[in-house]
Design a protein around this motif. Structure first.
Motif, PDB file in Angstrom:
ATOM      1  N   ARG A 109       0.409  -1.344   0.216  1.00  0.00           N
ATOM      2  CA  ARG A 109      -0.091   0.255  -0.320  1.00  0.00           C
ATOM      3  C   ARG A 109       0.614   1.198   0.098  1.00  0.00           C
ATOM      4  O   ARG A 109       1.746   1.469   0.718  1.00  0.00           O
ATOM      5  CB  ARG A 109      -1.286   0.110   1.324  1.00  0.00           C
ATOM      6  N   TRP A 146       1.986   3.182   9.785  1.00  0.00           N
ATOM      7  CA  TRP A 146       2.109   2.892   8.540  1.00  0.00           C
ATOM      8  C   TRP A 146       1.159   1.601   8.581  1.00  0.00           C
ATOM      9  O   TRP A 146       0.104   0.764   7.725  1.00  0.00           O
ATOM     10  CB  TRP A 146       3.089   3.350   7.438  1.00  0.00           C
ATOM     11  N   ILE A 193      -2.104   0.354   9.410  1.00  0.00           N
ATOM     12  CA  ILE A 193      -2.955   0.293   8.324  1.00  0.00           C
ATOM     13  C   ILE A 193      -3.334  -0.378   7.611  1.00  0.00           C
ATOM     14  O   ILE A 193      -4.278  -0.838   6.275  1.00  0.00           O
ATOM     15  CB  ILE A 193      -2.422   2.230   8.171  1.00  0.00           C
ATOM     16  N   GLN A 248      -4.419  -3.532   8.795  1.00  0.00           N
ATOM     17  CA  GLN A 248      -5.418  -3.776   8.521  1.00  0.00           C
ATOM     18  C   GLN A 248      -6.294  -3.976   6.939  1.00  0.00           C
ATOM     19  O   GLN A 248      -7.963  -4.370   6.994  1.00  0.00           O
ATOM     20  CB  GLN A 248      -6.332  -2.632   9.312  1.00  0.00           C
ATOM     21  N   GLU A 249      -5.603  -3.470   6.223  1.00  0.00           N
ATOM     22  CA  GLU A 249      -6.267  -3.692   4.417  1.00  0.00           C
ATOM     23  C   GLU A 249      -6.496  -4.559   4.421  1.00  0.00           C
ATOM     24  O   GLU A 249      -6.953  -5.539   3.350  1.00  0.00           O
ATOM     25  CB  GLU A 249      -6.385  -2.449   3.931  1.00  0.00           C
ATOM     26  N   ARG A 286     -12.252   4.790   9.826  1.00  0.00           N
ATOM     27  CA  ARG A 286     -11.635   3.360  10.585  1.00  0.00           C
ATOM     28  C   ARG A 286      -9.897   3.445  11.857  1.00  0.00           C
ATOM     29  O   ARG A 286      -9.662   2.851  12.677  1.00  0.00           O
ATOM     30  CB  ARG A 286     -11.852   2.088  10.287  1.00  0.00           C
ATOM     31  N   TYR A 287      -9.288   5.047  10.861  1.00  0.00           N
ATOM     32  CA  TYR A 287      -8.162   5.087  11.552  1.00  0.00           C
ATOM     33  C   TYR A 287      -8.382   6.370  12.216  1.00  0.00           C
ATOM     34  O   TYR A 287      -6.739   6.468  13.451  1.00  0.00           O
ATOM     35  CB  TYR A 287      -6.993   5.615  10.384  1.00  0.00           C
TER      36      TYR A 287
END
Lengths: 340, 623
Positions: A91, A299, A302, A305-306, B53-54
């Motif tokens: 990402r 980061w 994130i 999570q994705e 969500r962040y």
């Protein structure tokens, strides 16, 4: 409400365990002594500083940061009616043509002949190497996942050309599990001047104990880096290993750092060719790590999570593309039908 | 770039949740769910949410992110604010037998795909009332003739462009789904909605009677700030008639029942004795004068019975007087026993006087009938609500009967002069036809509500208290236009009487002014509509405080003009006589002094303190 069933024996055993852990801790040298020991034999403590937006700007030159992570989900209980979904994602912080990530995936099931063959090959290899066969699937799983992650990282370097690629985990895993691909990644990223860092949350390595050897009290000579460094680094501090020290089990340059208030240190792997960039990369990671968190750069969370597929997502995907009756007949674990 | 939208979470046969990373949902917009089994399903967004969500709520474990972290990421291109996820709750417009597939793709429809759903009648044949909310995006694909026909308006910005698909009420369908209700509290845009409907009825030359209890239904004044291209001249398409001035009740046509109703309306409840007296005394064909005299004569006869009898027997009585006395005695003879005593008669007399003063019985309804036959709109006013009610009960009944007779004759194949179908509209409908209470016009409104469809007579009833409107009538209103409603009773009534969902009724207290839910049997679903700009405005829209200020300014300006060439003025030596002459009205010394000092405060005059008073001159000029 339910009543907890808890056998008395468990309690007793847990208390014993606690005593053992306490003994281990008791053998640790004091804060200052240990820091002196590390400084004398391993490297030096460096204060990190959050970097300003201008510094980031001049450093990144408008190029983004890419985070790489992978996930695997399995469904089904009884072989061969099982399937595994692998997904790796790179990402980028700056979307390219509206796209903020690249993904690679693989769905593996012994129901596919080619996957069955791969699994059998793995089994044969293990047999030749006289290793337990139960590892066949585990081995395949690790390899597929590592390969996918490196694959997506190569694509990211070629298509996005970031200034920094952050991997969720150390580099050794890729060397072991995806040797050829990893060499390719190393070559293209060095060619393109893309810096790579592998951030290791759970430093289950024993690099420090290995180097210090008998300079450590006897009880600690087999200790993980994680517990050795617990509370040893100050917040915003890194332990930079001297360049002349080579670890037996790693060809990479490794630095330890504490990015948040949490006392646990994390480790960062770098290519030796890029050692000059270690300080600025650590400063940048420190900048993007929440102070109140567990010390991982935001980061990576994130990206994780994705890429992560939850059980619910998986169910949804399966119900969308598999016929319900087939799924019920072959795949759905019976325990899923429990009422509680 | 087309946006990715997907059905997520739990889906039922009626509701689905749709999520999108990069597209915000608009409340009430229509989306298409591409279900693999059912095909394209239309659904309406009834609730929207966004979350990031962040950026979680700060908890013990999730500490808030420091600006440093976000800045650091922003510098390499990541904007956490963009990581928003938008969620819409969508109600499917068709009932399914099984839930929609989770994960199904969702898209914004093209106009042609939902045209039938949104536009049931072309604008030249229906009432263009406003814009369907949430249709801005699909409206780009609609044909030209639907564009620019329903501009919007708000007080702050004035005229605004039409921002969606026009809402066109198919008034032709009233033949099957008769009557319209308009509900909403004060300031909700209800009167304005009524005005727009009436303008549209005039445009289509639908004969209409409008009762105007608030003296606001005039169509002469164009909307302030109206775009010239949208302007329309309604003169010649409506007339204003005032009960007691140029229209009234033909007393001789009343039957006793109706007369009792009128008298009740003029002064409250009638006693049983009074009602008996009315039935005993009144004969159809009585004029106001003959009936009035009958009542007064009978009172006299009963009160002065003995004196009259004596006079009748007396030898000296004038023969003409004897005739009169004889008639009174005969009257007494005939009615006294039926009436009992004079008290009820006095009650009737008082009410007759009261109505008489309003001149309700002085004129006929010819003006109204003529205008209706010319397919005009007739605005009917009265000096008070009860006069209007009395007149309404009479007028509507009369017109309705004429229309019915025409229709019945036509059915029988007989020839009868044409009497057109028409619409009856009124605000404050709960006063004309209240629930659990008598009112003069109630029975005829009920009759029209129940039977009017057959004869082409339709009601448009507005009220801010739907809960107080007769429920037989409420139930017959096939189209309900519901503006902001805050009283729980009224909301409960709307819940019961419309097909609005729980979510929609929950939004009723928060609807912005001029936005309404249109719940109609014609459409089969509730449509949220922002009412279009009216072309005209009510004559007394001026804010009372603005009015006060203007008045004061006018007064000051007149005073200033009057004294301008008398300057400089010294307060101790003012020529009040001259000022009075110039103003044409008496002026006290105090008023003159106050006004001069106020003009000085406003900078129009220069004020200097001098011995024992002040000297006023034009500013900038030396004394």
């Amino acid at each position: 409400m339910r009543v907890l069933v808890f056998d008395e024996g468990i309690k007793v055993r847990l208390r014993e365990l606690n005593d053992r852990l306490a003994t281990r801790r008791a053998g640790r040298p004091g804060f200052d002594d240990f820091r002196r020991l590390l400084e004398a034999n391993l490297g030096r403590f460096v204060s990190l500083a959050p970097i300003s937006e201008d510094e980031i700007d001049s450093w990144a030159q408008g190029r983004p940061v890419v985070g790489v992570d992978g996930s695997v989900n399995s469904y089904g209980e009884s072989y061969p009616y099982v399937l595994h979904i692998f997904q790796a994602s790179a990402r980028t912080t700056r979307p390219l043509d509206g796209k903020d990530h690249l993904t690679c995936s693989s769905v593996v099931s012994p129901l596919f002949p080619e996957d069955r063959r791969a699994l059998e090959d793995e089994r044969d290899r293990l047999m030749r190497e006289d290793k337990p066969l139960e590892l066949a699937w585990e081995g395949l799983r690790h390899r597929r996942l590592a390969e996918l992650e490196v694959e997506v990282a190569i694509r990211a370097v070629n298509e996005i050309r970031p200034f920094l690629v952050i991997f969720d985990g150390g580099f050794m895993r890729y060397v072991v599990q995806a040797f050829d691909k990893w060499n390719e990644y190393r070559r293209v990223s060095l060619e393109q001047g893309v810096i790579s860092v592998g951030v290791i949350e759970e430093t289950a390595t024993k690099l420090i104990a290995e180097v210090l050897g008998d300079k450590l009290p006897p009880g600690l000579r087999d200790e993980h880096d994680r517990s050795l460094l617990f509370g040893v680094l100050r917040e915003g501090e890194a332990l930079g290993i001297r360049e002349d020290i080579r670890f037996k089990r790693s060809e990479f340059y490794t630095a330890f750092a504490r990015f948040s208030r949490h006392p646990q240190a994390i480790a960062c792997d770098f290519f030796r060719e890029q050692v000059d960039h270690v300080k600025e990369v650590l400063d940048f990671l420190y900048t993007i790590t929440p102070q109140g968190g567990r010390g991982m750069p935001l980061w990576l969370d994130i990206v994780d999570q994705e890429v992560r597929i939850t059980g619910q997502d998986l169910e949804m995907m399966l119900s969308l593309y598999l016929d319900r009756d087939l799924m019920e007949m072959f795949l759905r674990p019976h325990r899923d039908r429990r009422d509680y | 770039m087309s946006h990715m939208m997907q059905v997520v979470g739990v889906a039922t046969q009626q509701f689905v949740y749709v999520a999108s990373r990069d597209r915000k949902f608009n409340i009430n917009e229509i989306l298409l769910v591409e279900d693999p089994v059912y095909g394209d399903l239309k659904g309406e967004v009834i609730e929207t949410q966004s979350f990031n969500r962040y950026i979680p709520l700060a908890t013990e474990r999730n500490s808030l992110l420091e600006p440093r972290v976000l800045d650091g990421l922003r510098q390499v291109g990541f904007r956490i604010e963009d990581e928003e996820i938008n969620i819409a709750k969508v109600r499917l417009l068709e009932e399914l037998t099984a839930p929609v597939k989770t994960g199904a793709n969702v898209r914004v429809p093209e106009f042609y795909e939902i045209e039938k759903l949104l536009v049931s009648r072309p604008p030249e044949e229906g009432l263009v009332l406003g814009v369907i909310r949430g249709t801005a995006e699909v409206a780009s694909g609609m044909p030209e003739k639907l564009k620019g026909i329903a501009p919007l308006y708000d007080r702050e910005h004035g005229m605004l462009p039409q921002d969606g698909v026009p809402f066109i009420l198919d008034h032709w369908a009233m033949a099957d789904y008769p009557h319209i209700g308009i509900f909403g509290g004060s300031g909700s845009g209800k009167s304005f909605g009524m005005r727009v409907i009436l303008e549209e009825l005039m445009r289509h030359e639908v004969p209409t009677i409008v009762f105007d209890p608030h003296f606001e239904m005039d169509f002469a004044e164009p909307l302030e700030g109206i775009d010239p291209s949208f302007r329309e001249d309604f003169s010649g398409r409506y007339v204003i008639v005032t009960a007691g001035k140029d229209a009234g009740v033909a007393f001789e046509e009343l039957n006793s029942n109706q007369l009792a109703g009128l008298l009740r309306a003029s002064g409250g409840v009638l006693t049983e004795a009074m009602e008996n007296a009315i039935y005993a005394l009144h004969r159809q064909g009585d004029t106001y004068v003959t009936f009035y005299n009958k009542v007064y004569d009978l009172i006299e006869a009963m009160e002065k019975e003995r004196a009259l009898e004596e006079a009748f027997r007396s030898q000296e009585i004038d023969p003409r007087e004897k005739e009169r006395v004889g008639a009174l005695l005969e009257l007494k003879q005939e009615f006294a026993s039926k009436v009992g005593n004079v008290a009820p008669l006095k009650g009737i007399a008082w009410r007759l006087d009261r109505i008489g003063r309003e001149k309700v019985f002085n004129y006929g309804i010819d003006r109204v009938v003529d205008a209706i036959k010319q397919q005009k709109l007739v605005v009917i006013r009265g000096s008070s609500l009860w006069v209007l009610q009395i007149f309404a009960s009479y007028l509507v009944k009369k017109m309705y009967d004429q229309r019915r007779e025409f229709r019945d004759a036509q059915q029988r194949g007989e020839h009868k002069e044409f009497f057109p179908p028409f619409v009856v509209a009124t605000d404050e409908a709960h006063n004309f036809a209240p629930k659990n209470q008598e009112a003069p016009a109630k029975s005829v409104f009920r009759e029209v509500a129940q039977e009017g469809r057959k004869y082409g007579v339709f009601l448009i009833l507005a009220s801010q208290r739907p809960a107080l409107l007769d429920d037989t009538i409420t139930a017959q209103l096939n189209t309900k236009i519901v503006f902001r409603t805050t009283r729980s009773y009224d909301i409960a009534t709307m819940k019961e009487e419309t097909d609005m969902t729980e979510d929609e009724t929950a939004r009723l207290p928060y609807l912005p002014s001029g936005v309404a839910f249109v719940s109609s049997a014609m459409v089969g679903r509730t449509v949220p509509v922002r009412i279009r700009a009216s072309k005209t405005q009510s004559p007394h829209r001026e804010n009372p405080f603005a009015e006060l200020r203007k008045k004061a300014e006018d007064r000051d300006a007149r005073f200033f003009r009057a004294v301008k060439d008398m300057l400089p003025i010294v307060t101790t030596r003012m020529d009040l006589v001259e000022i009075e002459k110039r103003l044409g009205r008496p002026v006290t010394e105090d008023e003159a002094r106050d006004t001069l000092s106020r003009l000085a405060r406003l900078g129009k005059l220069r004020e200097e303190k001098i011995l024992l008073g002040y000297r006023y001159s034009l500013p900038g000029r030396d004394a």
